[in-house]
Design an enzyme around this catalytic site. Sequence first.
Site, mmCIF file in Angstrom:
data_model
loop_
_atom_site.group_PDB
_atom_site.id
_atom_site.type_symbol
_atom_site.label_atom_id
_atom_site.label_comp_id
_atom_site.label_asym_id
_atom_site.label_seq_id
_atom_site.Cartn_x
_atom_site.Cartn_y
_atom_site.Cartn_z
ATOM 1 N N ASP A 25 39.674 45.950 -15.582
ATOM 2 C CA ASP A 25 39.461 46.325 -14.189
ATOM 3 C C ASP A 25 40.748 46.985 -13.713
ATOM 4 O O ASP A 25 41.731 46.305 -13.406
ATOM 5 C CB ASP A 25 39.134 45.081 -13.348
ATOM 6 C CG ASP A 25 38.979 45.407 -11.860
ATOM 7 O OD1 ASP A 25 39.008 46.603 -11.504
ATOM 8 O OD2 ASP A 25 38.833 44.461 -11.064
ATOM 9 N N LYS A 87 45.804 54.561 -7.938
ATOM 10 C CA LYS A 87 44.373 54.816 -8.152
ATOM 11 C C LYS A 87 43.792 55.706 -7.061
ATOM 12 O O LYS A 87 42.861 56.471 -7.307
ATOM 13 C CB LYS A 87 43.632 53.481 -8.207
ATOM 14 C CG LYS A 87 42.128 53.584 -8.457
ATOM 15 C CD LYS A 87 41.518 52.193 -8.574
ATOM 16 C CE LYS A 87 40.017 52.238 -8.776
ATOM 17 N NZ LYS A 87 39.438 50.884 -8.929
ATOM 18 N N GLU A 184 32.119 49.654 -11.265
ATOM 19 C CA GLU A 184 32.579 48.314 -10.918
ATOM 20 C C GLU A 184 31.463 47.400 -10.405
ATOM 21 O O GLU A 184 31.362 46.240 -10.840
ATOM 22 C CB GLU A 184 33.723 48.419 -9.899
ATOM 23 C CG GLU A 184 34.999 49.001 -10.511
ATOM 24 C CD GLU A 184 36.016 49.419 -9.466
ATOM 25 O OE1 GLU A 184 35.745 49.220 -8.261
ATOM 26 O OE2 GLU A 184 37.070 49.954 -9.843
ATOM 27 N N ASP A 206 31.316 45.688 -2.824
ATOM 28 C CA ASP A 206 32.604 45.737 -3.528
ATOM 29 C C ASP A 206 33.648 46.418 -2.650
ATOM 30 O O ASP A 206 33.678 47.650 -2.531
ATOM 31 C CB ASP A 206 32.435 46.497 -4.856
ATOM 32 C CG ASP A 206 33.701 46.496 -5.700
ATOM 33 O OD1 ASP A 206 34.742 46.010 -5.221
ATOM 34 O OD2 ASP A 206 33.657 46.998 -6.836
#
Length: 622
Positions: A25, A87, A184, A206
């Site tokens: 992850d 990210k 994800e 999420d």
Amino acid sequence: MALLQIAEPGMSAAPHQHRLAIGIDLGTTNSLVATVRSGMSTVLHDEQGHALLPSVVHYRPDGEVSVGYPAQAQQSLDPNNTIVSAKRFMGRGLKDIGITTHLPYRFVDAPGMVQLETRAGIKSPVEISAEILRTLKARAEKALGGELTGAVITVPAYFDDAQRQATKDAARLAGLTVLRLLNEPTAAAVAYGLDNASEGVYVIYDLGGGTFDISILRLSRGVFEVLATNGDSALGGDDFDQRIYCWILEQARLAPLSAADTRLLLTKAREAKEWLTDHAEARITSLLGSGDVIDLTLDSTTLSVLTRQLIAKTLSPTRKALRDAGLEVSDIKGVVMVGGATRMPQVRQAVAEFFGQAPLTNLDPDKVVALGAAIQANMLAGNRSDDDLLLLDVIPLSLGLETMGGLAERIIPRNATIPVARAQDFTTYKDGQTAMSIHVVQGERELVSDCRSLARFELRGIPPMAAGAARIRVTFQVDADGLLSVTAREQGSGVEANIVVKPSYGLDEDQITEMLRASFGSAEQDKQARALREVQVDAQRLIEAISAALQKDGATLLTPQQQHQIETAVATLHRLSQGEDADAIKAASDALNHATEAFAALRMDASVKQALAGQHLNTLEL
């Protein structure tokens, strides 16, 4: 049925060797690595017993690179060389991310993707992310005691082609073999569904450090089918920290801060947010480099007010996902909370009120994505498992190409299950055309100008033939990682061209939201615009065909008056086709067709007469 182990004579039948595979992850705030041991998915810890690895990279004065907690300790002391939340920059240009004053970095507007200037030189988000992945890889190899077969790396469901490709490039740079990029929410659904033996329709909410995804899945006997996905690739826990940071500046009446003080207060904001998860108040104290002293108290009620708009921004994509899936709130069996930011009480309360049920939090929201990725990695590596599972994921936005008149022809619609391949046949526009330009676009609007351009390439070597005679088949393929490739092939000659689509930079959330919003709000307008373009294209074809016929046979077959009448009708159609009255263009086209009926008959007679000239009746084939 049991399978017998069969070996060559004189050789023993060795048992199946377990291949070492991991799930990663790669998070905005924290990253994790997990694997399957003795049939159980488990997160791997470092030597200090930490499961989480802060996604922070520090380029030190001695030329070395530190990652994780040591780097995190330097973010206020050396903010220009300590990169946090890389990210959020993956696959994005400078104009996509937007430069705000609270980011203490020296950005470089490089082609393709934004870069960051550090003491170690210019670094791309791909290189920075590779350092994080390299650290996780080393942790896994040490814990598992061997070389890795490969890794499944998770990405936000709303990551576009450029962001996915950047993630894959970072993994390769870190020395990892990517078995698959996995969305994800889908990874979280795998971990939750298998752990709880759940079946039915579930929502995966999420909210991570930098991105928000909402996915709706149907779970049924090991099949994980994504029904719809939506989200915001520029919304996450970092934005909540920013709201608290701005509140601190306002309360303390601070002047513009240095990069070090900015990073220090952002860190304090994050710590206060996390403290308020389990407490009613958080005290924020700090001595800034400017000499200013900060001593404030933030309570949970104030935090709820500060972040109410951010939480509301997560519910709009949620409504759209439900609409795309054709579902009502009452159809949802459960809501699985994923991502560290979902620990905030106000987030859980908002989700509970929206769905009319308490969200499911029995699995650690920080770990559930990595655990699901590990399960998928174990299966893709070829290891035996008691859990048979099939993942049916989707693409977030429609893919298509440009046709005549600037129209967008959809080939693969949004929320189509991947991997997927779709083909459609097209033809040439002009006589003798030997090449075709292919323009690949992404979006929900009817006109190319309202969509996002992804790539262009050319198909050359088409045999010259009459307009409309060639048959060019264009095939779109989206693989399991969500990456697109396009092939164009002329069916008669076999000449072919193809491209793996790598956009120069990613779609920002504003573009994605605007595409979807405009597609719903402008449906009638788009329909009218498409109809106008179609009659304009037809009119132009008619004008070209009649003009060519007049040039060739007009002087010999028509009187000057007849020729003038047709030329006047052609001029009228040409003039109207430049306007936006589709009905007038259609009427002018019909008038021109009527005016040329006699001319067409004369040309046909002349053609037949020429073909029969010098022929005897008994030599003609009947």
